[in-house]
Design an enzyme around this catalytic site. Structure first.
Site, short mmCIF file in Angstrom:
data_model
loop_
_atom_site.label_atom_id
_atom_site.label_comp_id
_atom_site.label_asym_id
_atom_site.label_seq_id
_atom_site.Cartn_x
_atom_site.Cartn_y
_atom_site.Cartn_z
N TYR A 226 -69.27 -62.56 -19.92
CA TYR A 226 -68.38 -61.26 -20.29
C TYR A 226 -68.04 -60.08 -19.93
O TYR A 226 -69.14 -60.02 -19.27
CB TYR A 226 -68.27 -61.46 -21.82
CG TYR A 226 -67.21 -61.23 -22.29
CD1 TYR A 226 -66.43 -61.29 -22.44
CD2 TYR A 226 -67.98 -59.42 -22.74
CE1 TYR A 226 -65.06 -60.10 -23.34
CE2 TYR A 226 -66.83 -58.82 -22.77
CZ TYR A 226 -65.40 -58.72 -23.36
OH TYR A 226 -63.98 -58.73 -23.71
N TRP B 256 -65.43 -57.14 -17.95
CA TRP B 256 -63.73 -56.52 -16.95
C TRP B 256 -64.61 -56.51 -15.40
O TRP B 256 -64.52 -55.34 -15.19
CB TRP B 256 -63.85 -55.41 -17.63
CG TRP B 256 -62.79 -55.31 -18.44
CD1 TRP B 256 -63.25 -55.12 -19.86
CD2 TRP B 256 -62.16 -54.64 -18.68
NE1 TRP B 256 -62.65 -55.69 -20.89
CE2 TRP B 256 -60.80 -54.82 -20.33
CE3 TRP B 256 -60.59 -54.27 -18.20
CZ2 TRP B 256 -59.66 -54.97 -20.31
CZ3 TRP B 256 -59.21 -54.36 -17.74
CH2 TRP B 256 -59.08 -54.13 -19.57
N1 LIG Z 1 -70.66 -49.74 -29.29
C1 LIG Z 1 -69.83 -49.59 -28.13
N2 LIG Z 1 -70.03 -51.25 -27.51
C2 LIG Z 1 -68.72 -51.61 -27.48
C3 LIG Z 1 -67.27 -51.25 -27.64
C4 LIG Z 1 -67.10 -50.34 -28.38
O1 LIG Z 1 -65.74 -50.06 -28.66
N3 LIG Z 1 -68.41 -50.02 -28.80
N4 LIG Z 1 -66.36 -52.18 -26.78
C5 LIG Z 1 -66.58 -53.26 -26.24
C6 LIG Z 1 -65.06 -53.36 -25.42
S1 LIG Z 1 -64.09 -54.07 -26.00
C7 LIG Z 1 -65.78 -54.47 -23.94
S2 LIG Z 1 -64.66 -55.43 -23.35
C8 LIG Z 1 -67.06 -55.03 -23.66
C9 LIG Z 1 -66.86 -54.18 -22.04
O2 LIG Z 1 -68.07 -55.09 -21.37
P1 LIG Z 1 -67.43 -54.63 -19.84
O3 LIG Z 1 -66.69 -55.65 -19.91
O4 LIG Z 1 -69.08 -55.64 -19.05
O5 LIG Z 1 -67.98 -53.61 -19.24
P2 LIG Z 1 -68.09 -52.88 -17.87
O6 LIG Z 1 -68.30 -51.45 -17.84
O7 LIG Z 1 -66.76 -53.16 -18.14
O8 LIG Z 1 -68.88 -54.10 -17.00
C10 LIG Z 1 -68.16 -54.61 -15.65
C11 LIG Z 1 -68.32 -54.71 -14.85
O9 LIG Z 1 -68.39 -55.80 -14.31
C12 LIG Z 1 -68.74 -55.06 -12.82
N5 LIG Z 1 -67.36 -55.62 -11.64
C13 LIG Z 1 -66.38 -55.41 -11.66
N6 LIG Z 1 -65.80 -56.00 -10.97
C14 LIG Z 1 -66.82 -57.10 -10.02
C15 LIG Z 1 -66.58 -58.54 -9.24
O10 LIG Z 1 -65.84 -58.61 -8.63
N7 LIG Z 1 -67.75 -58.67 -8.98
C16 LIG Z 1 -68.45 -58.52 -9.76
N8 LIG Z 1 -69.61 -58.77 -9.61
N9 LIG Z 1 -69.17 -57.61 -10.53
C17 LIG Z 1 -67.45 -56.61 -11.02
C18 LIG Z 1 -69.00 -53.72 -12.57
O11 LIG Z 1 -69.06 -52.55 -11.75
C19 LIG Z 1 -69.48 -53.24 -14.35
O12 LIG Z 1 -70.78 -53.34 -14.21
O13 LIG Z 1 -67.74 -53.50 -23.83
C20 LIG Z 1 -67.79 -53.54 -26.09
N10 LIG Z 1 -69.20 -52.83 -27.15
N1 LIG Z 2 -59.13 -45.54 -20.26
C1 LIG Z 2 -59.92 -46.34 -21.02
N2 LIG Z 2 -59.39 -47.03 -21.75
C2 LIG Z 2 -59.07 -48.51 -22.46
C3 LIG Z 2 -61.02 -48.69 -22.38
C4 LIG Z 2 -61.66 -47.33 -20.92
O1 LIG Z 2 -62.17 -48.23 -21.53
N3 LIG Z 2 -61.26 -45.98 -21.00
N4 LIG Z 2 -60.54 -49.81 -22.85
C5 LIG Z 2 -60.53 -51.40 -22.90
C6 LIG Z 2 -60.85 -52.14 -23.45
S1 LIG Z 2 -61.69 -53.58 -22.80
C7 LIG Z 2 -59.91 -52.40 -25.31
S2 LIG Z 2 -60.60 -53.81 -26.37
C8 LIG Z 2 -59.25 -50.98 -25.86
C9 LIG Z 2 -60.02 -51.04 -26.99
O2 LIG Z 2 -58.85 -50.42 -27.60
P1 LIG Z 2 -59.46 -49.74 -29.59
O3 LIG Z 2 -60.54 -50.30 -29.81
O4 LIG Z 2 -58.59 -49.39 -30.14
O5 LIG Z 2 -60.16 -48.37 -28.70
P2 LIG Z 2 -61.13 -47.43 -29.26
O6 LIG Z 2 -61.05 -46.48 -28.40
O7 LIG Z 2 -62.33 -48.17 -29.54
O8 LIG Z 2 -61.14 -46.70 -30.96
C10 LIG Z 2 -58.97 -45.96 -30.73
C11 LIG Z 2 -59.52 -45.38 -31.77
O9 LIG Z 2 -59.88 -45.64 -32.82
C12 LIG Z 2 -60.11 -44.49 -33.35
N5 LIG Z 2 -61.54 -45.13 -35.05
C13 LIG Z 2 -62.57 -45.29 -34.52
N6 LIG Z 2 -62.90 -45.78 -35.53
C14 LIG Z 2 -62.06 -46.01 -36.78
C15 LIG Z 2 -62.07 -46.20 -38.09
O10 LIG Z 2 -62.58 -46.54 -38.83
N7 LIG Z 2 -60.56 -46.07 -38.98
C16 LIG Z 2 -59.74 -45.33 -38.00
N8 LIG Z 2 -58.64 -45.58 -38.47
N9 LIG Z 2 -59.44 -45.59 -36.36
C17 LIG Z 2 -60.49 -45.14 -36.29
C18 LIG Z 2 -61.11 -44.15 -32.57
O11 LIG Z 2 -61.91 -42.68 -33.15
C19 LIG Z 2 -59.84 -44.59 -31.71
O12 LIG Z 2 -59.33 -43.29 -31.63
O13 LIG Z 2 -59.22 -50.08 -25.15
C20 LIG Z 2 -59.31 -50.91 -23.70
N10 LIG Z 2 -58.58 -49.33 -22.68
MO LIG Z 3 -62.41 -54.91 -24.65
#
Ligand SMILES: Nc1nc2c(c(=O)[nH]1)N[C@H]1C(S)=C(S)[C@@H](COP(=O)(O)OP(=O)(O)OC[C@H]3O[C@@H](n4cnc5c(=O)[nH]c(N)nc54)[C@H](O)[C@@H]3O)O[C@H]1N2
Ligand SMILES: Nc1nc2c(c(=O)[nH]1)N[C@H]1C(S)=C(S)[C@@H](COP(=O)(O)OP(=O)(O)OC[C@H]3O[C@@H](n4cnc5c(=O)[nH]c(N)nc54)[C@H](O)[C@@H]3O)O[C@H]1N2
Ligand SMILES: [Mo]
Length: 819
Positions: A152, A154
């Site tokens: 899993y 990005w």
């Molecule tokens: N506590 C907490 N944990 C979270 C979240 C949170 O809100 N709070 N958010 C969650 C969410 S929504 C998400 S989506 C995940 C994200 O988790 P990930 O998607 O695993 O995070 P990334 O840092 O985007 O890691 C992508 C990796 O892929 C590598 N990569 C990119 N392109 C390529 C390619 O072409 N080839 C290869 N081999 N590698 C590549 C990048 O260098 C990077 O190391 O984290 C989750 N974890």
């Molecule tokens: N710049 C940037 N943009 C991204 C990403 C990134 O890594 N960097 N990741 C992308 C990905 S994979 C995803 S899934 C989306 C994630 O999108 P979201 O999950 O919506 O993003 P978050 O930043 O985790 O949280 C959004 C807001 O929720 C608030 N929040 C946290 N806990 C609570 C709560 O209990 N109640 C309320 N009301 N608010 C709360 C936080 O303060 C924040 O302002 O973003 C995407 N966009």
């Molecule tokens: Mo995500």
């Protein structure tokens, strides 16, 4: 620096400047473009695209020197200089590497030694032989499901170089493996929503910003922050949300931000800020619903015509079923927002045309299934679903949802050879022999053979011996790092392809250096919702060191396993890209559009634009259902919004009842069983994409004494005698990290913010529970699942304490090459 009334936007820009001056390298000489600033027209450079947008790669003497944003980008990402640096940073993986103990003593040797950096460089030939041999050994010894290829994450944009699909393609052609279903983004919402509104909805189009500007009177950003989160997209970012937010600003739409943080969006719109205690939004919504019912402000006609089950939900709301009426006073006790404010919100929501925009963080919590159900129940009581400018929207913050959809063909992509067509978000596709819920890998490693309840059926957890990752960073994205370390010791082998020495790569046995998108050719669409252009993702520079594309790596492994031709079909990189384009051209013609011949498109060195129909510009979600609920029935069993689900009732899960319910999470601010005083918001970072770019120079613009920032309210800092800029230890019963303190009043008292994605840097890698020197917040979050329904992750569930770090500061080592 005490940045008490500072906007975080100003803060990051300012420190950005500081960083570039301080280093005098890399960033120096680059224009400091900000969001919304008109992009300079690019007169030269090679066009490409990535999660951060369309850009031109400027090259001098074979080296990329600048990524210049495309002139058509309304708000170029300030992260682009970091994207460029990901090519050349010190954290770049240069050569195939194998952990010494594994190489010398075989699979499973010294598992505690993972992460201590003792790697041996090997040739590509040797690396391919080792990987192919290990896949075969594990399949023959333990069976095919012992290979885990959920992988899993990005991965980079592009229809060909989708490393996750390519990994599964190689494994499908040579046998089978265990896969995963769902994602970390919306794991809970995407499972419950089909029962409630009939589709996964979270990745579907919202009523457009244009329509909101004309019709919406009250815009509610409920844990939704478009001006941060739409900086990136899954395909290539169009940044339409930035113009969208400006549209509602210019139209003078009133807005409210319900969030523990006063977000960039709230600051830009000067929104009213309401900061409930994190994880209590369901209670807050119930309090508002009670007030609506109590004052007769709910829309009974809408409930009767478009929903089922309100009659079964109402006794719960009134307290007839459990003895607890969900009054505003009851809700105020839990969420910390005064009862009068909740009544005020009920009156304003019902008297104005109101759009409820919900983000994803509120479902990335224990019992996260409940929030989207509660929101739809509330929106149904308000009766504005399907009206211009009203109702609810689930993607205003993500990939520029609400940015209108153009008329375009959909590009085909390389497939995983399973016979299953992969569409949309690649991680939603299920293939392989066995599938486990995506965030349950650690549970699976620790409990092979266990039978797990999942969304109305049972999954027997397989025994996994080999985990293979390409395009994800589990040592960043997964919760409860220390539990994960324990589980990882059960693996014989962990293989990682990446271009950065992430914590996952550092904990691998075999590490293969992949190319970035900027070192290969590909093709992609612009805007996940907008689909405004098709962009040639042209190779900007030759691969650095010994990096190879995942495609070439998997092709070689497939060949070693006797399926080389089946993998490549005898096609070159450009053959594949041309094929995807030609198929789109045929589809375009069927839609009465003529696309140029491929060579003309490719040589034009710019994105190809598609038209926008007037009707799409003014799209209103659920308008068709509202107009004719029989003809345009929802995908639920009843064809209507289900405020009570008999299907979920039949599952009998006590952690996911059959209607929206306030369920006490394992820990929260003021919770009955909570051990620590501060709620942790692990928001998505403003200057990274998760962990991506943490290893680049852009980190210097926000790090505090070399550590990940930890935001804290001045009151909480004062109570602990802490000052801005010092290094603190953030800890709880699960783990401990160092972080750099940022004192600010844009965060609610009682809440700290440490963004997800900081690189895990254990001071003592062999020891479980070691201090993390940089600040990976997933040392503190819980690994429990949301419930038996979705089995999703709870990254936003954590309580902690913060104290000054005394003693010698351990150095941060995670951004340099391992030994
Ligand atoms: N506590 C907490 N944990 C979270 C979240 C949170 O809100 N709070 N958010 C969650 C969410 S929504 C998400 S989506 C995940 C994200 O988790 P990930 O998607 O695993 O995070 P990334 O840092 O985007 O890691 C992508 C990796 O892929 C590598 N990569 C990119 N392109 C390529 C390619 O072409 N080839 C290869 N081999 N590698 C590549 C990048 O260098 C990077 O190391 O984290 C989750 N974890
Ligand atoms: N710049 C940037 N943009 C991204 C990403 C990134 O890594 N960097 N990741 C992308 C990905 S994979 C995803 S899934 C989306 C994630 O999108 P979201 O999950 O919506 O993003 P978050 O930043 O985790 O949280 C959004 C807001 O929720 C608030 N929040 C946290 N806990 C609570 C709560 O209990 N109640 C309320 N009301 N608010 C709360 C936080 O303060 C924040 O302002 O973003 C995407 N966009
Ligand atoms: Mo995500």
């Amino acid at each position: 620096m005490t940045s008490t009334s500072n906007s975080s936007l100003t803060l990051s820009k300012r420190s950005f400047l500081k960083g570039s001056l301080a280093t005098g390298l890399g960033f120096a000489g680059l224009p400091l473009f900000g969001r919304g600033a008109a992009a300079q027209a690019a007169s030269k450079g090679v066009v490409s695209g990535c999660h951060w947008g369309v850009f031109y790669g400027m090259v001098e003497d074979g080296r990329a020197v600048e990524f210049k944003p495309w002139e058509g980008d309304p708000a170029p990402s300030p992260q682009l200089p970091g994207v460029l640096d990901s090519l050349y940073s010190e954290s770049r993986i240069r050569y195939p590497m194998v952990r010494r103990a594994w190489l010398e003593q075989g699979p499973g040797a010294d598992p505690d030694g993972r992460g201590s950096g003792d790697f041996v460089r090997v040739s590509w030939e040797k690396a391919i032989e080792l990987v192919a041999g290990e896949i075969t050994r594990v399949r023959e010894t333990y069976g095919h499901p012992a290979v885990f290829a959920g992988s899993y994450g990005w991965k980079s944009s592009g229809k060909l170089h989708n490393c996750q699909t390519l990994l599964r393609r190689m494994l499908n052609l040579t046998g089978s493996y265990t896969n995963s279903v769902g994602d970390y983004s919306t794991g809970a919402a995407q499972v419950i929503l089909p029962y409630v509104s009939g589709s996964i909805e979270v990745y579907e189009q919202c009523t457009t910003w244009n329509n909101l500007a004309e019709n919406c009177e009250l815009m509610v950003f409920w844990g939704a922050n478009p001006l941060n989160n739409s900086e990136i997209s899954w395909q290539v970012a169009d940044h339409g949300s930035f113009s969208g937010v400006d549209q509602i600003k210019e139209a003078g739409v009133e807005s409210i931000c319900i969030d523990p943080v006063r977000t960039e969006t709230a600051q830009h719109l000067d929104s009213e800020w309401i900061a409930p205690a994190p994880q209590t939004d369901v209670a807050m919504m119930l309090g508002i619903m009670y007030a609506l019912q109590d004052e007769g402000l709910h829309d009974q006609a809408f409930l009767d015509r478009y929903t089922v089950g309100f009659d079964k939900f109402l006794p719960y709301l009134l307290g007839d079923t459990d003895g607890t009426p969900k009054t505003p006073e009851w809700a105020a006790e839990i969420c910390g927002v005064p009862a009068d404010k909740l009544r005020d919100l009920a009156r304003r929501f019902s008297s104005k045309r109101t759009m409820l925009a919900l983000g994803y963080s509120t479902q990335r919590q224990h019992h996260g299934e409940q929030i989207h159900w509660a929101l739809i129940t509330l929106a149904s009581m308000l009766g504005q679903i399907g009206l211009p400018g009203g109702g609810y929207g689930l993607s205003y913050h993500y990939s520029s949802g609400g940015s209108p959809t153009h008329t375009t063909p959909i590009l085909k992509a390389v497939d995983d050879a399973s016979g299953v067509k992969v569409e949309g978000a690649a991680w939603l596709a299920a293939s392989g022999a066995v599938s486990i819920p995506v965030s349950r890998l650690v549970e699976t490693l620790l409990n092979p053979g266990k039978v797990m309840q999942f969304n109305g059926h049972e999954v027997e957890l397989p025994e996994i011996k080999l985990a293979y990752w390409a395009g994800g960073n589990p040592f960043s994205h997964h919760q409860d790092r220390n539990e994960m370390l324990r589980a990882w010791r059960r693996l014989d082998t962990f293989i990682v392809h990446d271009f950065q020495w992430t914590a996952s790569a550092r904990h691998a046995d075999i590490v293969l250096p992949a190319t970035t998108s900027y070192e290969r050719n590909d093709i992609e669409q612009v805007g996940d919702y907008a689909l405004s252009h098709i962009v040639p993702m042209k190779k900007i520079v030759e691969p650095v060191f010994e990096a190879r594309s995942d495609y070439d790596i998997f092709a070689d492994i497939a060949a070693k396993l006797g399926k080389g031709y089946e993998f490549t079909q005898g096609l070159s990189e450009m053959d594949w890209i041309r094929g995807f384009y030609e198929a789109a051209k045929v589809e375009a013609r069927a839609k009465s559009m003529e696309m140029p011949v491929f060579d003309a498109f490719w040589d034009s060195n710019k994105p190809l634009a598609f038209p926008l129909a007037e009707a799409q510009k003014d799209f209103v979600r659920h308008a068709d259902f509202r107009a004719d609920p029989l003809l345009n029935a929802l995908g639920t069993a009843s064809g209507k919004f289900e405020l009570y689900s008999t299907a979920i009732e039949k599952y009998g899960y006590d952690d996911c009842p059959p209607h929206a319910t306030w369920m006490e999470p394992i820990e929260r601010l003021g919770g009955p069983t909570t051990l620590y005083p501060l709620a942790v918001a692990s928001n998505h970072p403003d200057l990274r994409l998760h962990s991506q770019l943490c290893g680049t120079k852009i980190r210097e613009t926000y790090e505090v004494q070399g550590r990940e920032p930890c935001w804290m309210h001045p009151e909480d800092a004062e109570a602990r005698g802490l000052s801005d800029g010092e290094v603190v230890r953030v800890f709880n019963q699960r783990g401990q990290i160092l972080a750099g303190l940022v004192i600010t009043d844009v965060i609610r008292p009682g809440v700290i913010r440490v963004s997800e994605g900081g690189w895990f840097d254990p001071v003592e890698p062999r020891k479980i529970g070691s201090l993390c020197a940089y600040g990976d917040i997933n040392n503190l979050t819980t690994g429990v699942a949301t419930s038996r329904l979705a089995q999703a992750n709870c990254g936003q569930t954590a309580m902690a304490e913060v104290e000054r770090f005394e003693g010698p500061l351990p150095p941060v080592t995670v951004f340099s090459q391992p030994a």
